[in-house]
Structure formats: C-alpha cells, structure tokens
Design a protein around this motif. Structure first.
Motif, PDB file in Angstrom:
ATOM      1  N   ASP A   3     110.333 -12.478  20.003  1.00 11.50           N
ATOM      2  CA  ASP A   3     110.451 -10.783  19.981  1.00 11.50           C
ATOM      3  C   ASP A   3     111.776 -10.755  19.808  1.00 11.50           C
ATOM      4  O   ASP A   3     112.561 -11.272  20.254  1.00 11.50           O
ATOM      5  CB  ASP A   3     109.895 -10.307  21.371  1.00 11.50           C
ATOM      6  N   ASN A  12     110.254 -13.332  24.568  1.00 11.89           N
ATOM      7  CA  ASN A  12     109.753 -12.634  25.803  1.00 11.89           C
ATOM      8  C   ASN A  12     109.483 -13.629  26.985  1.00 11.89           C
ATOM      9  O   ASN A  12     109.418 -13.146  28.010  1.00 11.89           O
ATOM     10  CB  ASN A  12     108.354 -11.690  25.494  1.00 11.89           C
ATOM     11  N   THR A 176     106.831  -4.094  27.260  1.00 14.82           N
ATOM     12  CA  THR A 176     106.742  -5.376  26.766  1.00 14.82           C
ATOM     13  C   THR A 176     106.889  -6.360  28.075  1.00 14.82           C
ATOM     14  O   THR A 176     107.943  -6.099  28.430  1.00 14.82           O
ATOM     15  CB  THR A 176     107.579  -6.033  25.798  1.00 14.82           C
ATOM     16  N   GLU A 219      98.239  -5.078  32.599  1.00 12.08           N
ATOM     17  CA  GLU A 219      99.590  -5.695  32.746  1.00 12.08           C
ATOM     18  C   GLU A 219      99.909  -6.488  33.941  1.00 12.08           C
ATOM     19  O   GLU A 219     100.719  -7.512  33.516  1.00 12.08           O
ATOM     20  CB  GLU A 219     100.414  -4.220  33.104  1.00 12.08           C
TER      21      GLU A 219
END
Lengths: 251, 251, 251, 251, 251, 251
Positions: A3, A12, A176, A219
């Motif tokens: 990323d 990430n 993110t 998440e």
C-alpha cells in the motif's frame, strides 16, 4: 498486501526497522536496547533473591515491570513523575501490562523464591513504546534466567520459561488496518489495538480502543490477523537475537 | 444455552440481577445506584461550566470519570488511597477506561465549554465493578444532560449524546465461556475480558487478558458473542430505566 | 417548645427524620446506612485479628475510625483527597473525633488483641455528618462485636461494650438555640456545638465554636440542655434498631 | 481554693509562670516567645498584602495560623512532618483552632485585603501548647496590626481588632478540677478541656474530652469556672506585656 | 587587616558576635542556641539506642542531622515544607552537609549501636545558617555524649569524639575577601565559600561557588586563609562555651 | 606522572576513555550520550519559549537541569524516585549543581525570555556521573543554542554563551591524588573532590569532602592541580566533538 498510503512508505502489514541489542548495560543481569523505528526503549532486568512479602514462603517467584518515559523522550518535554511526586495513570497501566504479559510465559514455581524486575525506560518515543518494551523485555528475561542458572541461583534443570512473548500495535488509519503504528499514525488512528501473543500463537492480551467511531467485528478480525502476522515476525527476530553472540558485559 | 455448572445457577449467557436506581442522590445533577448482583456502585454526575485549562477556548466540552472503591467494599478491608497518599494503578486504569468509554458517545462540541465528571464509588464489590460503573454512568449522564438542558446551560436543540454505551465482562471459567462474572468466577477465570459497546452494537473497548493459559481465536470469538448478547440486554434495561419515572430530587 | 421559625417546620428541639438500616452491606462484619434527614452516611465495620504495632503484646484491642466524604456528597463537587495526595485537616479531625467517641464505651481489654475499624463514608451531606457517623457507628459496632462473638473471635462472656454512645449537633440560629442543624442552618448559625454523650447521660465530647459573636454561659447551658434531649431520642432509636430483626447478609 | 496535691505545688486555680516576650525576632512584623512554664512557643506574625484566591475582590482580609512542633520539643524525638511528607491530624486540628480563635476578634473588613499568618512553632512542649499559642499569637497580632498601621498598610483609623483573646486548658486530675495542666497532669487527666475566651468573657471555643469515664454537668461547670478565672489572669498579663516597652527589632 | 567597607563596620577577617547558649532546652540530651549575629539556630540533639536498619549488627553507631528553616525566619515568609509535602533541595543538601561534617570527628565504633540526631532549626536567618548549625551542633554533640556516658549508655572510657569541628563562610564581596558573610553580603558576593574544618586545622568540607565571574587560584587561597583564621576563633569560643558552667536542664 | 597502582592501569593524571556522541536523540533540540569509561549519561536539552513565573517580564532567560539515575544504572537496583513519591537529597543536590554550573557560562540577557532544561539521565553509573553530566550538558547546550538561532528563536547575533564549562572528579586514593575516579576508586577514596571549571581556567565550583581523615592544604593543592589538567583535556575533547560533523536528527 502492499500500500502506498503510509507516510513512511511501509506496506500495511510491515513492521518498522526492529533492532534488538543485547547486554547494552554492564551491571544488569540482562539488558536490551530495543528499537522499533525511532522508538528506543532500554530494558534492564534485575534478578534478586527473595520475593515480595505477600509471596514469602510459598515457594514461587515473581516477575514484575516498571515502565517510565524520560522527560524528553517525546516531542515536547514532559515533567518528571518523580518531581510531580506521583506516577501517572498511563505509566501505571503500562507497567502492569508489561508485568502481566511476562508472567504469562513464566512458571513461577520453577523460578524459586526469586524476583526479576524489568525496568523499561523509554529513551525516545515514536509510538509503540509498550509493545517494544514487552518484545525487548522477553529477550532480557531469557538472558537473566540464563545468567541466574549459570550462577547457580536457580537449578540447572529448572525451566521457568514456558514460551516466548511479543507484542505489537495494530490500528485503523485512514480507514485501513495497518501494523506497528508510529506516532503520527497512532495520533490519527480511528482504532488502536495492542496485542500480546506467545510465540506459539496464543493470545495473552488484547486491548482495542475506538478513538473515533466504534469499530465492528470485521475490523476487529482484520486487526487480529495483522497482529498475528506481526507477532510471527517479531518472534523470529527475538530468536535470531538470542541465537547471535551478545556483547560481553564488563564487570 | 443453559448450564447447571455456574455456582449461582445462572445460564452461561445470563446476567446477574441488574438494578438501576436513578436520582439516588439529591445534590448531584444525575446519579444512579447501579447493582449487578451484589456489586453496588454509586455514580454521581457533576455538571460544571468551564473546562480544564488545556481545553479552554476551543469550544468543546469534557467528560471524565473517577472510580474508587470504599475500603470495605471488598471481602477484607483495604487501606484508603487518600491515606496512602497515592492512587493505585488499578484505580487510575479503571477511571481512565470509564472516561474514555463515555466520551465515545459524546459529541463534545455539542456539549459546549462544560465539564461533566462521573464519580463512580464502589459501595460493594462482587466482580464487574468497572462494567457496572460504565453501564450506570451512561444513565446518570443522560439525566445530567437533560438537567443542564432544562436549566438552559446547554442549548435546547444540542445533541451531545451520539448513542448509548454499556459494558459487560465475559470470561472462560472451568473451560466454559460465561457472561457477567461475579467475584468467585472472576478469581478463577482462565480468561477475563471486559467489553464496552454502544447500543448500536459497535465496539468501543475490548480488553481481554489470559489469566492462566493463553486463549485462542475461537475462544475469543465465543466471548465476543456472549458480550454482544449481554450488551443487548443491558441496553434494554438502560432504556427501561430512563423511560420509567425517577424519584424527585429534594433540593 | 415549638417554633415556626425553622425553615423545615421542625420544633427547636426536634430531630430530623432518622433512619438506621443495619447490614446494608454483605461483606462487612457490621454495617449501617444512617440517615439524618438528607444526610446519609454508610458505616462499615471491619473486625480484624491483631492490633497496630504500638499495641502488640499488651492484651488490649483497638477501635478506630476513618471518615471521608464522597466528592459529590456536597452541593458542589470537591476534589477527592486521594487525588490531592493528602487528607485534609477537617477529615482528619472528624476521623479522630469518631474514633475517640467510640473508644469511650469500649473496654479494650475485653476486646482482646483485635481491631475494629469503622469506615464512615458520607454519601450525601446536609449537615451533621459527624454526629450521624458516631450515632450509626455505635450500631455497627454492636453488630460487629456480636458477629465476632458468634464466630468465637472473642470469648462468649466478654463484654467489650461499657455503654452506648450517640452524638448530635446543636446551635444558635437566628438567636434561637436549636437541635440537629441541617446544612442551611449550620451555615448561618452564630454558634455551633457538637455533643457526644453516652446513653447513660455522661459527656464524652463537647465541642462548641462561636461562628460569629462569642456566646455566653446561658447560651451554653441552653445548648447543652437541647443536646441532652436529642441524645435521649437517638439512644432510643439506636435501641429500637438493634432490637428489630436485621436484613440477612448474603455471603 | 488552694490544694497541696498538684505535683508542682500550684493551687488548683493557679497558672504556671507565664512569660510573654515581644519582638523576639527581627524580621517578623510581630513576634512573641510565649512561655507557660516549660512550654515555649515562638509565634511569628507575617503581614502580607493580598488575600487567598477565594477571597479576592471581596474587600476583606484574612487571618490564619500554622502550628507545628519541632521534632525534639517533646520528651522523645518525633519524625518531622516535612520528612514524612504529610501533616498529621493533630497538627492540622490545632492550626485550624488557632486560626479560628484569632478570627473571632478580627473585623476582616477593617483589615482590608491583607493577610496575617501566625506561625506557632513549639520549641519545647510541656502541655498547653495550643493555649500558649493562642495567648501569645494575640499579642503578636496586636503588634503586627500596629506595625501595618505605622507603615500605612492599613488606614490610621481602621480598627481590625474587636477584642482580645486568650486560651487555657482545664481538666480533672485525680478527681480534682485544675487549671493549666502541664504534661504530667495532662497525660493522667480524666477529663481535658481547652477553652478559648475573649477578654470580655465570651466563649469562642469550648473543647472538652473525657479521657477516661464520661464527665457530668457539675464537673463541666466547675471546669468552666476555672477556665474563666484563668482567662482573666491571662488577659491581664497580655495587657501588661503590650503596655511595657518592647525590644527594638534590628532591621 | 582592617577595612572600613563592610556595611556593619567589621574588619574583613572579623566574625560577627557569636553566642553559644548550652542547654537551652530541657528535654533534649544536648541543646544549643547558637547565634552568629542575627542568625539564630536552635540545635537539639537526641540520643537513642539502636541504629537504622542498614547498620544493625555492625557494632557501629550513627550521627545524622536535619536542618530546616522556620517559615518566618527569613525576611519574607516561605511556605512550610511540611505543608508542601516535600523537602526542598537546599534543605536536603544542608542536612547532609551537617551530618557528614559531624561524622568526620566521630568514631562510630566507640559510639556503640546508638544514634544521635542533631536537629538544627533556624529561628532567624541572616546568612551563615549552615555554618552556625555545624558550629553549634558540635557543642550539643559533646554535651550529648557526656550525658550518655553519665547515664551509662556508652562506656565510661569510650572516646567517640576524635576532635572538634566548626564551619564558617567566606566570600568575595565588592572585590574583597571577607569572613562570615551576613545576608546582605551573601546576596551580593561574587564568590561564596563554606569551609568546615577540625579544631586541629584539617579540612573536612570545602564548597566554593562562583556566583558571578569564575574565581582564580589566588582568590581561592585568600579565602582559605580567612577561613582558617575564622575556624581558629570559633574553636576557641566552642572550648570556652564547653568549659563554662551550663544552665541546669529541668526534668 | 605515571603510576602502576590504579586498578585499571591508568596514570594518576589520566582520564578514562571519554566519548561524546552528539544528537543521540531525534526530538531534543540538543542531546549528547556522554561516556566516562563505563559511566553513561544521556543528556537531552529542551528549548522552550517563556520563563518560569518568577522571571517573567525581566527580559532574561533561564537554564536549569534535572539529574536522575535509572533504577538499574547501579550495581544493585534502587527504587525509582517516582515510585517513592519523592526525590532524594543527592538527586536534588546534583541537579542544582549542574544547573548552577551551566548558568556560570550563560548570559541570560542574551538568551531572551527562553528556558533551556538539561535532562541528565544516568543510564549506567561507574563514578563521576555528575562530572560527565556537566561536561556533556555543555555540548548539548551549544547545539541547542545553535538550533534556536537557526530557527530564529534567538537573534542571529546574540551570544548567550560566555565560555565553555567542564567538570571532573579528583581524589586521594590509597594516599595518592588521582584524576577521574571510577566507582571502585570513589568508594575507597580518603578525599573526594568535584571541580567545575571554565575552558579559560576559572573555578566555578570546588566541592571537596574528607571521606576519612581530614585533608590538609598540600593535598588540596595537589588535587586542584590534577583537576586543572583534567579540565584542560576535557575542554579539548568538547571542542573536537563540537567541530566534528554530528548525526542528522530524524524529524
């Protein structure tokens, strides 16, 4: 999973540069200078015979930790807790977390009536000071136990260590999930989570906090996956550090 | 899901008797005596105009909490923290958790430059004092905001509350995940987790600790399912308490 | 002696509504929620074997008290003494008064080398918190001694109690001597006096203070007469409370 | 009323040798070395412009006191309260008593927005340190006000003093009421009472405590009679001290 | 060496008026009111059997000191360190200096396992409080040792004292080295030095500080010469005080 | 002057290996890791606009220092001063010494109303921690002033530094005067002296203490000669360190 969005160009699921320098000190039975990027924590382990009063005569040992930040470890100077005459809530909380985490992989019976104190002093802070502390403290703890064994303070065949332990932060930044937040990421994260796991992959602590909006189960799962990946990397680095020859302490 | 193994006969997913008594005090803008079984916490909310120095002039309010246990809330008496001259780490940690949890459902802009302090004093402790505190504090907070609105201290149409909040403990006891641990369960649990969620089902805090062996992802999932069920029950009880007429404060 | 001038319509020699609820707590050996009108004090008595170091080996016991106000017991919130890191002068002074008063009716030899601590926490304050504390603490003390006797911690025939004790405030308000001042009266009184007496009518403490002009011997006498009347009433209520069946503690 | 039973041969209503030495210090605006027999208290009065924050802008002044014992003022050395990091309950209590007593004869409006602090440091203790402190502090207060007037810090015609004040202890020793107890008497007294009165004979504080058996109304009356006699004597000595020429301060 | 420039007319090598009054107190085993001009320090020596924990069983005694200033010993009042809850750096530093200085002339073996605490309380400060403290403390120490010998607490032939000790300040004021600075001199001195010497002329402590410009070796030598002269004078006065008959303590 | 008697083979006038690493930290305006043999001190300098309250509006700046030892900097672990709730006398004393020494070469007018705090944290202690702190702090101070100048916080042409400063210990060990004592030497020295001097050779502080027998003027002179030699060496090393390129701070 790469990323381009992280401000320092990391993927990430990528840790910062991790350095683990053993025996950084000469007096301490075990010591580590642990670095997670710009975060630098000096861990000094002290082995002493005897245990706190409330444990006396029970045949078990004790492992505890004290965490503190140097006044100018941060971007702007903070007052010393010794000068304020009281230790702040965050300092207490992190000290307790580190101690609990290390005790999770210690068989206190096998330690005998001995105490190991892990002093984790943050020389420079750039996010992740508690996770660096735990990760480094494990290495110092191993060295301390070997030192005690070599000096005959614990039996040759005693196995106080039941596994390895490491810790990492994960969080949701700009929507993110990312691994090992530095300070700029940490201060803008919507969700922040610290995860302590054994090298064998068991959870010891999971501490997640919604800084902005609440987070949902998906998440949470994504963050736990990232954390497991990071702990795997850290466990490998701990092993490598422990297998490499360490600086000789000058006594 | 019923189970005969809990020492008080509860089902594994069953809360203790929960009581929420509003306006238990006369001076405080909002107050609740919240009971989770034998655990009793007196929550007193204080609304004051103005904010701490570091927030002045920013147009936002502040919500914070202070938790403390009375010396004989527990089975054996503990020394008062005021006499010891310092507040312990656990007390600090829980105070911070309660404050953070409440701020998760507060729009501090809508609160204006006002401060609400939630004092959570544990009159009797039998496990779950922090979750009872958060659950009760939400109700006291709602009453305090209404009181402030009625007195014109915040605008009629201001909506400082963005949702509801509750907290519950879950844990693995004798190998079985159970909801809302009392003290005997808590002190023998292999894993202990406190979960703070909004009424809408979002996570605000997840704090899980392996007390004995590390826990795995499946156990974690089972505990989170139980917690979600318990939060649903508590949310309903909070709503009922807030819809029922409250005792008149004698001023 | 009736008088229309008191703001709540009481006669000058009339107590507020007094409630004494025994065994309000489950863990404490004795406990009382005592209410003098809106003033509510939770008294928890803790019986422990052993005595402070300076009494060891003398064959006598010890009774002491700690008084403290919850931060929002008052009209406006006060900072917690634990957070300030020091106990205020007034808190110390009242704690000492309560302890001294209870020791006046205790034969410490008959108690054996045991300690009873009376924690008096003011949940709500509306004047007379120290007198309510003493009056309620006596009842909790009786229950605690009976509990210790039942558990064989003191001999069956030991008689540590040499009498009963109660306390009341009197004062000159708007030129008139009145009994049991509430906060509005207390804050405007010209003279304020706290009197601690045994059930048998002996004085244990007399603490009178001129808040405005000095008072003369006649006023002093009138106040002492009122106090004796009030102590008589309280003594009767203590007896009634102790003779009524108490809630069972859930252990 | 003469009696041969007092260990130092005094009559029951006789004070010890009282000495009041004004301007014992050079820096302090007023100062007195006051001696009640072997009890010696150094009172230093400090006049400063301005008042504590909570009084600002109200146009009134403030008089307060701080009492402390030197570590070896007593028979055996006590630890310094500064080293212990906290001020004891007795110290607080007496400091508050002295301040309250002096304010009883001060018109704070006439003082203007100025503060006078009376530091009462016990150089040697032999009973009656609080009564010596109050009696001496009055004299230092008079000198301080005259000094402030002379320097134009308060108006020429302002009359902050509304009377004089003195204090004495009385007690029942070996069954007999006596005046001005020294330490050996104080430590064996059955009843101990401190009385603060104005020179005009009004009561400002009456603090009586049964050390052994409770006392009755007759004993109380006898003690108050003795106190009134002693206060009369002290008032005369204060007047004599203030009328005599004082040592010049060396500045 | 005479000089008209000192504000009080003293010669550059001239001490202020020194007074040493023995047995100023009755309880303390030794006590001295020592005056260097307007500086007045009350030294109280306490002899107690036993030693601090870290010395137990080693057969040696301990001598230590605590220095403190009364709040109004100075020109303007300072807050009490007991009220501030912590002892300031200067207070600690001087306490340690006094203790170290006295131990330099004590044979702790000959003292046996006994402790002598020297409390040095500054009643009035006009420069040189630490040097007056040391000089007076020596005299109180001699009396205390004689008292202990007389009471059989140390053997008749034990010689705990190995010499005498005194201290004096010297400094460069207006470019001229002078002896025994008072406060006006001290606050304008370019260089300030405190010297502790034995009666036999050996150095025990030399503490020199450049307050303005650094000082050179010649100035340092001139100051040491002055100090030696002053110590000679003080030693003679200490001897005279010890040879004169002292006030009888009233016990 | 060479001598075989020092345990580490150094000549009597020889320093240990000295290392001065600039910009060891990234956040601090100036920072130095200074090593005197095994003694390692991390100095972090913080520049902040504004001055303490008592200096406001006077147009002058302030330089101060805080010294502290990490708990395991020493051979055996010491309790943290923050946990003890008070800062020890030695810590205070050294902090004050460092601050005073640095102010001796600062023109506070030229600094403007700005404050520089030098935090000297001892990571490892082997004697000479205060002298290493001062010597390193000077280098960090120079960097901090340059940084402030570069950022326009002080005028381009302002010259706050009036010279350089360094410190060294000297002492008499086994009868021989030696330079820069390490811990084994320090703990057996008969006389111990710390000397702070400017690069130009002026004395700023001379603190000599007889640990055993008093020392005489000749020994004092020999020690001062050694100190001057050592300061000369240190001044040269400071200059070299400041002339070499420093690590870039990562901001």
């Amino acid at each position: 999973m790469t990323d381009a969005t992280r401000h320092d160009g990391r993927a990430n699921d990528q840790l910062r540069d991790i350095k683990i320098t053993r025996n950084w000190l000469d007096h301490a039975e075990g010591s580590v200078l642990v670095e997670f990027g710009k975060t630098r924590v000096l861990v000094a382990a002290s082995f002493t015979e005897g245990v706190p009063r409330w444990l006396k005569g029970k045949g078990t040992g004790w492992v505890t930790a004290e965490y503190e930040m140097l006044p100018r470890s941060t971007n702007t100077r903070s007052d010393r807790e010794s000068r304020k005459g009281r230790v702040g809530g965050r300092t207490h909380e992190i000290s307790r977390l580190i101690g609990r985490s290390l005790r999770a992989i210690i068989d206190t019976k096998a330690l005998g009536e001995n105490t190991i104190v892990l002093d984790c002093d943050v020389l420079q802070a750039d996010g992740g000071t508690r996770t660096a502390s735990i990760t480094g403290a494990y290495v110092a703890l191993v060295d301390t136990i070997e030192d005690a064994r070599a000096r005959g303070l614990i039996p040759k065949n005693a196995q106080p260590l039941t596994g390895s332990i490491a810790a990492i932060s994960v969080g949701v930044v700009n929507g993110t999930p990312v691994l090992d937040l530095d300070y700029p990421e940490d201060s803008t994260a919507e969700t922040d989570m610290n995860v302590v796991m054994t090298g064998a992959g068991g959870f010891v602590e999971v501490q997640g906090t919604a800084e902005g909006a609440p987070f949902d189960r998906d998440e949470l799962n994504a963050l736990l996956d990232l954390a497991a990946k990071g702990i795997g990397d850290l466990t490998r680095m701990q092993t490598e550090a422990l297998e490499a020859p360490a600086r000789e302490r000058q006594r």
